[in-house]
Enzyme design. Structure first.
Site, PDB file in Angstrom:
ATOM      1  N   CYS A   1       3.251 -69.394 -37.378  1.00 55.75           N
ATOM      2  CA  CYS A   1       3.810 -68.880 -36.122  1.00 55.75           C
ATOM      3  C   CYS A   1       3.197 -69.572 -34.900  1.00 55.75           C
ATOM      4  CB  CYS A   1       3.667 -67.372 -36.002  1.00 55.75           C
ATOM      5  SG  CYS A   1       4.747 -66.749 -34.686  1.00 55.75           S
TER       6      CYS A   1
ATOM      7  N   CYS B   1      10.968 -67.894 -33.938  1.00 57.65           N
ATOM      8  CA  CYS B   1       9.741 -67.426 -33.318  1.00 57.65           C
ATOM      9  C   CYS B   1      10.108 -66.553 -32.123  1.00 57.65           C
ATOM     10  CB  CYS B   1       8.924 -68.647 -32.881  1.00 57.65           C
ATOM     11  SG  CYS B   1       7.276 -68.217 -32.362  1.00 57.65           S
TER      12      CYS B   1
HETATM   13  P1  FAD Z   1       1.502 -64.736 -46.611  1.00 55.55           P
HETATM   14  O1  FAD Z   1       2.443 -63.668 -46.174  1.00 55.55           O
HETATM   15  O2  FAD Z   1       0.302 -64.981 -45.751  1.00 55.55           O
HETATM   16  O3  FAD Z   1       1.057 -64.388 -48.103  1.00 55.55           O
HETATM   17  C1  FAD Z   1       0.184 -65.192 -48.861  1.00 55.55           C
HETATM   18  C2  FAD Z   1      -0.416 -64.310 -49.944  1.00 55.55           C
HETATM   19  O4  FAD Z   1      -1.110 -65.127 -50.901  1.00 55.55           O
HETATM   20  C3  FAD Z   1      -1.434 -63.302 -49.409  1.00 55.55           C
HETATM   21  O5  FAD Z   1      -1.058 -62.000 -49.766  1.00 55.55           O
HETATM   22  C4  FAD Z   1      -2.743 -63.715 -50.058  1.00 55.55           C
HETATM   23  O6  FAD Z   1      -3.585 -62.622 -50.373  1.00 55.55           O
HETATM   24  C5  FAD Z   1      -2.265 -64.418 -51.319  1.00 55.55           C
HETATM   25  N1  FAD Z   1      -3.225 -65.380 -51.869  1.00 55.55           N
HETATM   26  C6  FAD Z   1      -3.974 -66.289 -51.210  1.00 55.55           C
HETATM   27  N2  FAD Z   1      -4.737 -66.984 -52.082  1.00 55.55           N
HETATM   28  C7  FAD Z   1      -4.459 -66.499 -53.318  1.00 55.55           C
HETATM   29  C8  FAD Z   1      -4.905 -66.822 -54.634  1.00 55.55           C
HETATM   30  N3  FAD Z   1      -5.799 -67.790 -54.871  1.00 55.55           N
HETATM   31  N4  FAD Z   1      -4.371 -66.140 -55.666  1.00 55.55           N
HETATM   32  C9  FAD Z   1      -3.431 -65.179 -55.485  1.00 55.55           C
HETATM   33  N5  FAD Z   1      -2.986 -64.833 -54.261  1.00 55.55           N
HETATM   34  C10 FAD Z   1      -3.483 -65.481 -53.194  1.00 55.55           C
HETATM   35  N6  FAD Z   1       6.521 -64.906 -38.513  1.00 55.55           N
HETATM   36  C11 FAD Z   1       7.743 -64.613 -37.993  1.00 55.55           C
HETATM   37  O7  FAD Z   1       8.756 -64.885 -38.631  1.00 55.55           O
HETATM   38  N7  FAD Z   1       7.889 -64.025 -36.771  1.00 55.55           N
HETATM   39  C12 FAD Z   1       6.828 -63.689 -36.020  1.00 55.55           C
HETATM   40  O8  FAD Z   1       6.978 -63.131 -34.930  1.00 55.55           O
HETATM   41  C13 FAD Z   1       5.516 -63.977 -36.527  1.00 55.55           C
HETATM   42  N8  FAD Z   1       4.419 -63.681 -35.804  1.00 55.55           N
HETATM   43  C14 FAD Z   1       3.176 -63.861 -36.354  1.00 55.55           C
HETATM   44  C15 FAD Z   1       2.063 -63.492 -35.612  1.00 55.55           C
HETATM   45  C16 FAD Z   1       0.791 -63.619 -36.147  1.00 55.55           C
HETATM   46  C17 FAD Z   1      -0.385 -63.212 -35.328  1.00 55.55           C
HETATM   47  C18 FAD Z   1       0.628 -64.111 -37.481  1.00 55.55           C
HETATM   48  C19 FAD Z   1      -0.745 -64.194 -38.086  1.00 55.55           C
HETATM   49  C20 FAD Z   1       1.735 -64.516 -38.209  1.00 55.55           C
HETATM   50  C21 FAD Z   1       3.010 -64.406 -37.650  1.00 55.55           C
HETATM   51  N9  FAD Z   1       4.155 -64.822 -38.352  1.00 55.55           N
HETATM   52  C22 FAD Z   1       5.408 -64.585 -37.820  1.00 55.55           C
HETATM   53  C23 FAD Z   1       4.008 -65.657 -39.568  1.00 55.55           C
HETATM   54  C24 FAD Z   1       4.242 -64.922 -40.873  1.00 55.55           C
HETATM   55  O9  FAD Z   1       3.448 -63.767 -40.972  1.00 55.55           O
HETATM   56  C25 FAD Z   1       3.950 -65.869 -42.039  1.00 55.55           C
HETATM   57  O10 FAD Z   1       4.600 -67.095 -41.822  1.00 55.55           O
HETATM   58  C26 FAD Z   1       4.395 -65.271 -43.359  1.00 55.55           C
HETATM   59  O11 FAD Z   1       3.633 -64.132 -43.653  1.00 55.55           O
HETATM   60  C27 FAD Z   1       4.291 -66.314 -44.462  1.00 55.55           C
HETATM   61  O12 FAD Z   1       4.527 -65.756 -45.718  1.00 55.55           O
HETATM   62  P2  FAD Z   1       3.798 -66.386 -47.005  1.00 55.55           P
HETATM   63  O13 FAD Z   1       4.259 -65.585 -48.170  1.00 55.55           O
HETATM   64  O14 FAD Z   1       3.980 -67.845 -47.024  1.00 55.55           O
HETATM   65  O15 FAD Z   1       2.247 -66.128 -46.750  1.00 55.55           O
END
Ligand code: FAD
Ligand code: UQ1
Length: 450
Positions: free
Chosen positions: A201, A379
């Site tokens: 983000c 975003c």
């Molecule tokens: P995540 O949701 O981060 O999940 C990754 C998972 O992998 C976690 O649960 C973690 O515990 C797990 N993991 C890590 N390592 C291991 C391992 N070795 N073994 C097993 N599990 C593991 N997005 C939007 O669309 N709109 C917004 O307005 C927005 N605002 C944001 C504001 C902030 C402050 C933040 C921090 C993020 C924001 N985002 C927003 C971004 C969004 O939250 C992420 O892009 C999204 O969560 C990505 O999903 P993901 O599944 O790739 O990763």
């Protein structure tokens, strides 16, 4: 086994050696890696690693495809967070608790939750290793590990968080400190940073700045504050249409932007932050702060770096159209952990989940994937307590807007959507595998319009 909460169950868990020997091929004439020299203790048709936005979403979609008992999600955390809420938590508009739910409540019912960390990948043998050296076998693997926060790359962290006046909306541990620092603001510099790495983000580092500006104005303290955005980037935002709108706001709200400025050290006892000028190696500048919001450096998870499923930088190496792994056809990636050349957001995860669903369906039928991800990401740029610019764009950094209105304008309707509708969409439609992004609605919304 008991420690991990894993109880093998006939009908749900198959012996991998037996099934992996089957061997299938896909339309790309690359054959799936279907021989296994090691017998993993547990085997699932689909293993999803990571139970964040992408992992839970794909777990729900895969359950519909192959049946709950044939899917496992590997996720160590007891709590699942709706991270996009943290911008508003740091700005005092929402409570942290409203961003959290027990992981158990978001794991699709019947799907196996393996409460463990992935320790290594062995895609040549269709297995991964988790804690205690235990192996899990799979037919299809979906990698959804997110991105790693690397505060420790900045000198002075993480100890600096023991001091007041520093916060970061990027971590559950530090987001409430942002709100405290804002409430305690007296007089001086309010500094907001953007690191010299990929981030999730990319709008969030400046959203909190606009909220802080609005908060101090409301409380009659803005004239005592000097607002500084020190960013490693050379531009305010990658898409010109929204960059132009943001630059206008920055001018109106009297915010100073220093491009190519990267935070390298914090001295919290003296309330000093040290920045390097990326265009003049060796040149540093010390800033005094009354409030510091830190966006940490970020990078791929340790388990991916130097792993066979990652590219040279450590990101899961997937095809940008189909999300299928470039080398291992039964491996797929989604979300922040991938090398998809788009902005890392939950909105992107939503659009990717629909594409990946199609890709996997075709691969399961031994057909070549024809699904095509256009890089959609979004975003919601929060610019005040009732204002949002809804940026939506594609791989080419061209606007790809859902609504037939000028989305570069600040609107209360978009704030309402971000603050009140998006959480519902996330918990009830995205995580259950029913929200694949606004693509289909965009077409309807724009009917009759150019
Ligand atoms: P995540 O949701 O981060 O999940 C990754 C998972 O992998 C976690 O649960 C973690 O515990 C797990 N993991 C890590 N390592 C291991 C391992 N070795 N073994 C097993 N599990 C593991 N997005 C939007 O669309 N709109 C917004 O307005 C927005 N605002 C944001 C504001 C902030 C402050 C933040 C921090 C993020 C924001 N985002 C927003 C971004 C969004 O939250 C992420 O892009 C999204 O969560 C990505 O999903 P993901 O599944 O790739 O990763
Ligand atoms: C979106 O789909 C999404 O994922 C659920 C977000 O994350 C919370 C978003 O912030 C946005 C803006 C979208 C896109 C949705 C619409 C209706 C434009």
């Amino acid at each position: 086994m008991a420690l991990l909460g894993i109880v093998p169950c006939a009908g749900h868990v198959h012996q991998c050696a037996q099934i992996l020997r089957a061997g299938v091929s896909i339309g790309t004439n690359r054959s799936l890696h279907m021989t296994n020299r090691y017998a993993a203790k547990e085997y699932y048709d689909v293993v999803v690693v990571g139970g964040g936005a992408g992992g839970i979403t794909m777990g729900a979609r895969m359950k519909r495809k192959v049946g709950a008992g044939k899917v496992a999600i590997i996720e160590p955390s007891e709590t699942h967070y709706y991270q996009p809420m943290w911008t508003l938590v740091g700005g005092g508009a929402k409570k942290l608790a409203s961003s959290a739910r027990p992981t158990a409540s978001v794991i699709p019912s019947g799907v196996k939750w393996i409460k463990s960390e992935v320790k290594s990948f062995d895609p040549d043998n269709n297995s991964i290793q988790i804690d205690d050296k235990e192996k899990i076998g799979y037919k299809y693997l979906i990698i959804a590990l997110g991105i790693k926060l690397q505060f420790e790359k900045v000198k002075g962290f993480p100890e600096a968080f023991k001091y007041p006046k520093i916060g970061s909306n990027y971590s559950v541990m530090t987001v409430e400190k942002t709100w405290k620092a804002l409430q305690d603001f007296k007089k001086g510099n309010a500094i907001f940073t953007f690191p010299n790495t990929p981030v999730k983000c990319a709008g969030a580092p400046q959203k909190i700045m606009y909220l802080a500006d609005a908060y101090l104005r409301k409380n009659g303290k803005r004239s005592d504050a000097n607002f500084i955005f020190n960013t490693s980037l050379g531009v305010i935002f990658g898409v010109k249409k929204y960059a132009d709108a943001l630059l206008q706001i920055i001018k109106e709200r009297d915010i100073n932007v220093n491009y190519r400025h990267n935070l390298i050290e914090v001295r919290p006892d003296k309330q000093e932050a040290v920045f390097e000028n990326l265009d003049k190696p060796g040149e540093t500048k010390v800033y005094q702060y009354e409030m510091l919001h830190v966006t940490p450096p970020m990078g791929p998870q340790d388990v991916l770096v130097n792993s066979p499923v990652a590219d040279a930088a450590g990101w899961v190496d997937v095809d940008k159209d189909t999300l299928q792994h470039k080398k291992y056809p039964n491996v797929f990636g989604i979300g922040d952990c991938t090398n998809l050349p788009t902005s890392k957001t939950a909105a992107a995860v939503a659009a990717q989940s629909a594409v990946l669903d199609k890709t996997i369906s075709l691969v399961m039928k031994n057909q070549t994937s024809t699904a095509k991800y256009d890089g959609y990401t979004s975003c919601p740029l929060v610019t005040g307590y009732n204002k949002v610019i809804l940026a939506e764009f594609d791989y080419n950094q061209q606007p790809l807007e859902t609504f037939p209105i000028d989305q570069s304008k600040e609107r209360w309707t978009m704030y309402y959507m971000k603050a009140n509708m998006m959480p519902f969409l996330y918990w009830h439609l995205l995580l259950t595998g029913y929200w694949g992004g606004p693509g289909p609605y965009r077409k309807i919304m724009h009917l009759g319009l150019k």
